[in-house]
Design a protein around this motif. Structure first.
Motif, short mmCIF file in Angstrom:
data_model
loop_
_atom_site.label_atom_id
_atom_site.label_comp_id
_atom_site.label_asym_id
_atom_site.label_seq_id
_atom_site.Cartn_x
_atom_site.Cartn_y
_atom_site.Cartn_z
N PRO A 1 -3.05 -5.88 7.48
CA PRO A 1 -2.03 -6.25 8.45
C PRO A 1 -0.68 -6.43 7.75
CG PRO A 1 -3.39 -8.15 7.92
CD PRO A 1 -4.01 -6.98 7.22
N THR A 2 0.38 -6.40 8.54
CA THR A 2 1.72 -6.67 8.01
C THR A 2 2.44 -7.61 8.96
OG1 THR A 2 3.80 -5.67 7.26
CG2 THR A 2 2.74 -4.66 9.18
N LEU A 3 3.36 -8.42 8.43
CA LEU A 3 4.11 -9.37 9.24
C LEU A 3 5.39 -8.69 9.68
CD1 LEU A 3 3.94 -12.36 10.19
CD2 LEU A 3 5.41 -12.93 8.26
N ILE A 4 5.48 -8.38 10.98
CA ILE A 4 6.59 -7.55 11.46
C ILE A 4 6.87 -7.87 12.92
CG2 ILE A 4 5.28 -5.58 12.34
CD1 ILE A 4 8.24 -5.27 9.96
N ALA B 1 6.64 0.75 -7.68
CA ALA B 1 7.52 -0.14 -6.93
C ALA B 1 8.98 0.07 -7.33
CB ALA B 1 7.11 -1.59 -7.16
N GLY B 2 9.20 0.32 -8.63
CA GLY B 2 10.57 0.55 -9.09
C GLY B 2 11.18 1.79 -8.48
N GLU B 3 10.36 2.85 -8.30
CA GLU B 3 10.88 4.07 -7.69
C GLU B 3 11.28 3.83 -6.24
OE1 GLU B 3 7.74 6.90 -8.16
OE2 GLU B 3 8.53 7.63 -10.07
N ARG B 4 10.67 2.85 -5.59
CA ARG B 4 10.97 2.57 -4.18
C ARG B 4 11.86 1.34 -4.00
NH1 ARG B 4 6.02 4.59 -5.04
NH2 ARG B 4 5.19 6.18 -3.62
N ASP B 5 12.37 0.79 -5.09
CA ASP B 5 13.24 -0.39 -5.03
C ASP B 5 12.52 -1.55 -4.36
OD1 ASP B 5 15.47 -1.90 -5.45
OD2 ASP B 5 16.50 -1.26 -3.64
N LEU B 6 11.27 -1.79 -4.78
CA LEU B 6 10.47 -2.88 -4.24
C LEU B 6 9.89 -3.67 -5.40
CD1 LEU B 6 8.51 -0.97 -1.44
CD2 LEU B 6 10.18 -2.79 -1.05
N ASP B 7 9.38 -4.86 -5.09
CA ASP B 7 8.64 -5.63 -6.08
C ASP B 7 7.21 -5.09 -6.14
OD1 ASP B 7 10.79 -7.30 -6.61
OD2 ASP B 7 10.25 -8.67 -4.97
N PRO B 8 6.57 -5.09 -7.33
CA PRO B 8 5.17 -4.65 -7.40
C PRO B 8 4.29 -5.48 -6.49
CG PRO B 8 6.12 -4.88 -9.59
CD PRO B 8 7.12 -5.46 -8.64
N GLY B 9 3.30 -4.84 -5.88
CA GLY B 9 2.41 -5.55 -4.98
C GLY B 9 1.75 -4.62 -3.99
N GLN B 10 1.21 -5.20 -2.92
CA GLN B 10 0.47 -4.45 -1.91
C GLN B 10 1.34 -4.26 -0.66
OE1 GLN B 10 -3.05 -6.89 -1.49
NE2 GLN B 10 -4.13 -5.79 -3.09
N TYR B 11 1.34 -3.03 -0.18
CA TYR B 11 2.18 -2.67 0.97
C TYR B 11 1.36 -1.81 1.93
CZ TYR B 11 6.14 -4.28 -1.81
OH TYR B 11 7.00 -5.04 -2.55
N VAL B 12 1.86 -1.76 3.18
CA VAL B 12 1.31 -0.87 4.19
C VAL B 12 2.40 0.16 4.49
CG1 VAL B 12 0.30 -0.70 6.48
CG2 VAL B 12 -0.02 -2.78 5.14
N ARG C 1 14.45 -3.37 5.94
CA ARG C 1 14.89 -4.19 4.82
C ARG C 1 14.90 -5.67 5.18
NH1 ARG C 1 14.23 -3.08 0.16
NH2 ARG C 1 16.19 -3.85 -0.72
N GLN C 2 15.31 -5.99 6.41
CA GLN C 2 15.29 -7.37 6.85
C GLN C 2 13.87 -7.91 6.90
OE1 GLN C 2 17.32 -8.03 10.57
NE2 GLN C 2 16.81 -10.20 10.65
N SER C 3 12.90 -7.03 7.08
CA SER C 3 11.48 -7.42 7.15
C SER C 3 10.83 -7.44 5.76
CB SER C 3 10.71 -6.46 8.06
OG SER C 3 11.28 -6.46 9.36
N GLY C 4 11.61 -7.22 4.70
CA GLY C 4 11.07 -7.28 3.35
C GLY C 4 10.51 -5.97 2.85
N GLY C 5 10.74 -4.87 3.58
CA GLY C 5 10.19 -3.58 3.18
C GLY C 5 11.26 -2.61 2.71
N GLN C 6 10.92 -1.32 2.73
CA GLN C 6 11.83 -0.29 2.25
C GLN C 6 11.56 1.01 3.00
OE1 GLN C 6 14.62 0.78 1.30
NE2 GLN C 6 14.62 -0.02 -0.80
#
Length: 703
Positions: A432-435, A475-486, A531-536
């Motif tokens: 799930p994702t918080l959105i 994560a660096g290629e996508r300008d995100l922090d390392p971790g789990q994403y959907v 971006r406001q939701s913490g994604g990319q």
């Protein structure tokens, strides 16, 4: 026989008896002597055998014989002591022929020992027994008589000594070269240290210089007016400069305590000789790890720091220039669209006023509808701008993307038309994702519409969900922090995008569509929302090969929940006029509209133009059932602060915030206290009434 003959016979007989007696005596003596000799020989043999078996050196007796290679061309071992095996490395040697034992080197051994046999001259020599890899020291002599054809050999293993001799020889051969190389290396290092621009210093635990290169000494003299040398105490030299002495003591004490570190600091008088240095400190230890002192490599980085500051200022100026360029582009786009919308609104209101003055009431609805339509489009434009700037009000909830996508599949198919084949690929076990689900639906529909427009002749559109575990590189290629994403990706087989188009795709009002077919805010809105939701958002495209738009949203570790059902419209519900609502807004026209609308429904309304005025009312004995307040209020107290202050005395007070944009620092990014809700401007009266009625219906307790 006469008497004379008899006497002669008696004499002869007596003589024989005496001779016999003498011979018996002599025989007894010989036997005794023989026994003595045999005993001595046995003792000698025993001593020989004991010595033969006990000596540490190898010992053997070889006997020559005529062999296939000629007379006396081979020999056999007739005796060998136990130490033979230890030294020669060959066991059970008695009875073995040399040409059978070591055929490859037998000729050499036969020649050596054959010479001893022929000449009777003993020899001493060293030779390697190649068959066993042993180096032997040997002595050989002939066993007499020569007719026995025997030679005795005494030897010992000197392999360790020979190895040591070879190593010593090699050491001696290379020692001079190594000494020369070491001296050259030492001189090279000394030249490097002395010739480098770096300032090199070594001090002992008492702050005395163990070493200081010329550059460091000259720099010390330039700054402090003192030329140091080895043996000086740096703290004593700066006794009359306590400020500089304390700064140096602080830096070196860390290194002398065993710490390795890098520090940039300034030394010297400010405005005169003050320079900045990058100092690399480390501790100095001996082979046993005992601390001997500390050393420092320093570099003057004053100019580098100045250059970095100039570069920072240039970058800041460039960013400001780019920001102003973006603001200009954004302002131009907003002005264009809003001027069109305001023209529709103002023109409709003017004609509405004219027609009312003329009594032509039948035409009023047309102008009202036109004004309302333009106003709604203006609200939608504002909403998109807020989404781009990440300031829209969101309602994030744990969401199952698979359920959301499958719920929109039919709408997407109708939107893109029958010429485009739609394929939905959902991942099993999707996190799930918080959105904000409604905003994500709008974003997905926007991406599908863009994909449709990129395939005017038809094609295939694929919507795909997946779990993504991004490491540091990904994560660096996508300008995100390392971790789990959907991920939620929309792929089309359309015209694709050139790199320069991809680079500008998220800019507001940038579009490649013909005039009138797009505002250029669609992707900007998607980007700002994600971006406001913490994604990319990432675009993968190639001209003529299609485009993939991927949304990467953070994984939510709570449980997915169903979205709440939409609020039902309650325009028919009219409460009794015993509910009082406090309206706080600094805009008079909004207070007027809110008051008129709420009184039309049947509420009592109290107005306040700022936070302090509203708080005075709330802290009075006045009965208040609901507070409706703007978030952005003047007077030093915003709407959230007003609500929090009011709930200290009215803990059950219901609050409806109204805001033109999401002030997350105030509202808490959607995480509101119980009995608090948010309504985003602009809104229609029906939405306001529905929200307030929904909040009031749960209880009528007075506050």
């Amino acid at each position: 026989m006469d008497s004379i003959e008899l006497e002669d016979l008696q004499r002869r007989l007596k003589a024989l008896e005496e001779e016999n007696a003498r011979l018996k005596a002599a025989g007894a003596a010989v036997l005794t002597e023989r026994r003595k000799v045999e005993s001595a020989l046995a003792d000698s043999e025993e001593r020989y055998r004991t010595l033969f078996n006990s000596i540490d050196e190898g010992f053997c007796i070889i006997e020559f014989f005529d062999g296939p290679h000629g007379p006396l061309s081979d020999y056999v071992h007739v005796e060998a002591n136990p130490a033979y095996t230890q030294h020669a490395g060959i066991a059970n040697v008695v009875g073995q022929k040399v040409r059978e034992m070591v055929p490859d080197e037998a000729g050499g051994w036969v020649e050596l020992y054959g010479g001893v046999l022929r000449t009777g001259v003993p020899i001493r020599f060293e030779r390697e027994l190649v068959a066993t890899g042993r180096h032997l020291e040997l002595a050989a002599f002939r066993v007499e008589p020569a007719s026995r054809k025997q030679v005795a050999v005494l030897f010992q293993d000197i392999t360790p000594r020979k190895r040591a001799e070879r190593e010593l020889q090699q050491l001696n051969e290379t020692l001079e070269a190594r000494v020369v190389a070491a001296l050259a290396e030492r001189k090279l290092m000394a030249d490097l240290v002395e010739g480098t621009d770096a300032f090199v210093q070594v001090v002992d635990p008492d702050f005395r210089w163990l070493a200081v290169n010329g550059a460091a000494a000259r720099e010390f003299h330039r700054i402090y007016g003192i030329l140091p040398k080895v043996g000086d105490n740096m703290l004593e030299l700066l006794e009359d400069q306590p400020e500089h002495r304390d700064a140096i003591r602080t830096a070196w004490s860390r290194a002398l305590a065993g710490e390795a570190f890098v520090e940039i600091a300034g030394f010297g008088e400010p405005g005169r000789a003050r320079r900045f240095y990058e100092m690399r400190f480390n501790c100095l230890r001996d082979g046993d790890g005992r601390l001997l002192g500390a050393y420092q490599f320093s570099y003057d980085v004053t100019e580098r720091l100045k250059e970095q500051e100039r570069l920072r200022e240039a970058e800041e100026a460039l960013r400001q220039s780019q920001k102003m360029e973006a603001v200009g582009q954004l302002t131009g786009g907003i002005a264009h669209d809003f001027n069109n919308l305001l023209t529709g609104i103002i023109g409709s209101l003017e004609l509405l006023q004219t027609r009312i003055g003329q009594g032509r009431v039948k035409e009023i609805d047309r102008y009202v509808s036109a004004a309302q339509g333009a106003a709604k489009r203006a609200a939608a434009l504002t909403h998109r701008l807020l989404a781009f700037s990440r300031r829209q009000t969101l309602d994030p909830r744990p969401t199952d993307l698979n359920r959301l996508v499958m719920g929109m599949e039919e709408l997407v198919r109708r939107t893109v038309g029958p010429e485009i084949a739609v394929e939905v690929v959902t991942a099993g076990g999707l996190w799930p994702t918080l959105i904000d689900a409604s905003q994500l639906e709008n974003a997905l529909l926007n991406l599908c519409i863009n994909a449709r427009d990129a395939m005017p002749g038809g094609g295939r559109l694929t919507i795909e969900t997946a779990n993504r575990w991004l490491d540091e590189h990904g994560a660096g290629e996508r300008d995100l922090d390392p971790g789990q994403y959907v991920s939620l990706c929309v792929t089309d087989t359309g015209t694709g995008m050139a790199p320069e188009v991809v680079e500008r795709a998220f800019e507001p009002f940038f579009t490649t569509k013909p005039i009138g077919q797009g505002t250029g805010l669609g992707l900007s809105m998607v980007y700002g929302f994600v971006r406001q939701s913490g994604g990319q958002v990432r675009i993968y495209a190639e001209v003529g090969q299609g485009t993939t738009m991927c949304l990467y949203l953070p994984r939510h570790y709570g449980k997915e929940t169903d979205r709440p059902a939409a609020l039902a419209t309650k325009t028919a519900m009219h409460p009794q006029a015993d509910h009082t609502i406090l309206v706080v807004d600094d805009e008079p026209s909004i207070r007027m509209l809110l008051t008129d609308a709420l009184e039309e429904i049947g509420f009592n309304v109290i107005e306040a133009h700022d936070g302090p005025t509203g708080l005075n009312i709330l802290q009075s004995d006045q009965v208040i059932d609901l507070l409706v307040t703007d978030v952005g209020l003047p007077g030093g107290m915003n709407g959230r602060q007003l609500a929090d202050a009011a709930r200290t005395t009215r803990p059950a007070l219901k609050v409806l915030f109204i805001t033109g944009y999401a002030e997350n620092a105030i509202i808490g990014n959607g995480q509101l206290a119980p009995d608090m809700q948010v309504l985003t401007k602009p809104f229609v009266v029906e939405a306001l009434a529905s929200r307030i009625l929904d909040m009031i219906k749960d209880g009528t307790g007075r506050n």
